[in-house]
Design an enzyme around this catalytic site. Structure first.
Site, PDB file in Angstrom:
ATOM      1  N   CYS A   1       0.861  -1.224  -0.001  1.00  8.22           N
ATOM      2  CA  CYS A   1      -0.049   0.044   0.077  1.00  8.22           C
ATOM      3  C   CYS A   1       0.845   1.216   0.027  1.00  8.22           C
ATOM      4  CB  CYS A   1      -1.063  -0.045   1.394  1.00  8.22           C
ATOM      5  SG  CYS A   1      -0.347   0.068   2.607  1.00  8.22           S
TER       6      CYS A   1
ATOM      7  N   ARG B   1      -3.614  -0.436   5.369  1.00  9.76           N
ATOM      8  CA  ARG B   1      -4.017  -1.573   4.489  1.00  9.76           C
ATOM      9  C   ARG B   1      -3.388  -2.727   4.241  1.00  9.76           C
ATOM     10  NH1 ARG B   1      -5.068   2.268  -0.474  1.00  9.76           N
ATOM     11  NH2 ARG B   1      -3.269   3.048   0.668  1.00  9.76           N
TER      12      ARG B   1
ATOM     13  N   ASP C   1      -8.065   3.878   0.878  1.00  8.52           N
ATOM     14  CA  ASP C   1      -7.068   4.325   2.019  1.00  8.52           C
ATOM     15  C   ASP C   1      -8.212   5.004   3.197  1.00  8.52           C
ATOM     16  OD1 ASP C   1      -5.396   5.463   3.272  1.00  8.52           O
ATOM     17  OD2 ASP C   1      -4.347   6.499   1.673  1.00  8.52           O
TER      18      ASP C   1
HETATM   19  P1  4NP Z   1      -2.150   2.772   4.293  1.00 12.05           P
HETATM   20  O1  4NP Z   1      -2.382   4.135   4.607  1.00 12.05           O
HETATM   21  O2  4NP Z   1      -1.261   3.134   2.667  1.00 12.05           O
HETATM   22  O3  4NP Z   1      -3.005   2.062   3.915  1.00 12.05           O
HETATM   23  O4  4NP Z   1      -0.815   2.256   5.000  1.00 12.05           O
HETATM   24  C1  4NP Z   1      -1.580   5.480   4.480  1.00 12.05           C
HETATM   25  C2  4NP Z   1      -0.873   5.704   5.713  1.00 12.05           C
HETATM   26  C3  4NP Z   1      -0.163   6.758   5.870  1.00 12.05           C
HETATM   27  C4  4NP Z   1      -0.271   7.706   4.910  1.00 12.05           C
HETATM   28  C5  4NP Z   1      -1.229   7.720   3.682  1.00 12.05           C
HETATM   29  C6  4NP Z   1      -1.790   6.534   3.615  1.00 12.05           C
HETATM   30  N1  4NP Z   1       0.421   8.833   4.769  1.00 12.05           N
HETATM   31  O5  4NP Z   1       0.374   9.924   4.107  1.00 12.05           O
HETATM   32  O6  4NP Z   1       1.274   9.123   5.916  1.00 12.05           O
END
Ligand code: 4NP
Length: 173
Positions: free
Chosen positions: A21, A27, A133
């Site tokens: 991800c 995720r 997300d």
């Molecule tokens: P992930 O969610 O891709 O599902 O782990 C996110 C975690 C952090 C960030 C964006 C999405 N961020 O911008 O830091």
């Protein structure tokens, strides 16, 4: 219902899945923990390894987002061992299958190929969709992700079980 097929392992008897991800704190760690649990329940843990990473490096070394961890805990999973990692070229060489959580992650990875799919290419209900997300949303988004990854993980285990070479060499000499 049948979902997408997956490529044969590079080495018979050993299958390595990497889930990708953006941040590797929401995720993909949820997908990793749920898929590993289903793999264990199916008796495939000797043959199938599951890992996860993010295309971005902001959270490397961090534990899971607390909202992702609570969603997992409330459904009986253990989120405590996760530490975020970043995608690097060796992931492509070392995994039999990389599964991107959304179209942006997939684009970062160079798009679909034999060994690079969308996670939800394996969703029997809505194949080809994104795992949204949940980072900027509320708690419900994390529960939605959890139930989505549970459904896809069940389909993936069934696919792994019928993929030649996953549990050992195919055919007789
Ligand atoms: P992930 O969610 O891709 O599902 O782990 C996110 C975690 C952090 C960030 C964006 C999405 N961020 O911008 O830091």
């Amino acid at each position: 219902m049948r979902t997408a097929t997956i490529p044969a392992p590079r080495t018979a008897g050993s299958y390595s899945v990497g889930i990708v991800c953006l941040g590797n704190i929401c995720r993909s760690p949820m997908g990793e923990i749920v898929l590993r649990e289903r793999v264990d329940e199916a008796g495939l843990s000797r043959h199938v390894r599951v890992a996860s990473c993010g295309t971005g490096g902001w959270h490397v070394g961090n534990a899971m987002d607390h909202r992702a961890a609570s969603a997992l805990l409330s459904w009986g999973y253990d989120p405590s061992e996760h530490r975020a990692q970043q995608l690097a070229p060796h992931w492509f060489a070392e995994h039999d299958l990389l599964l991107a959580m959304d179209a942006a992650n997939l684009a970062e990875m160079g798009g679909r190929s034999e060994r690079v799919h969308l996670f939800r290419d394996h969703d029997p209900v809505a194949p080809g969709a994104d795992v949204p997300d949940p980072y900027y949303g509320g708690e419900q988004g994390f529960n939605d992700v959890l139930h989505m990854v549970e459904r896809v993980a069940a389909g993936l285990v069934a696919t792994l079980q019928r993929t030649p070479g996953v549990t050992g060499p195919t055919g007789l000499p």
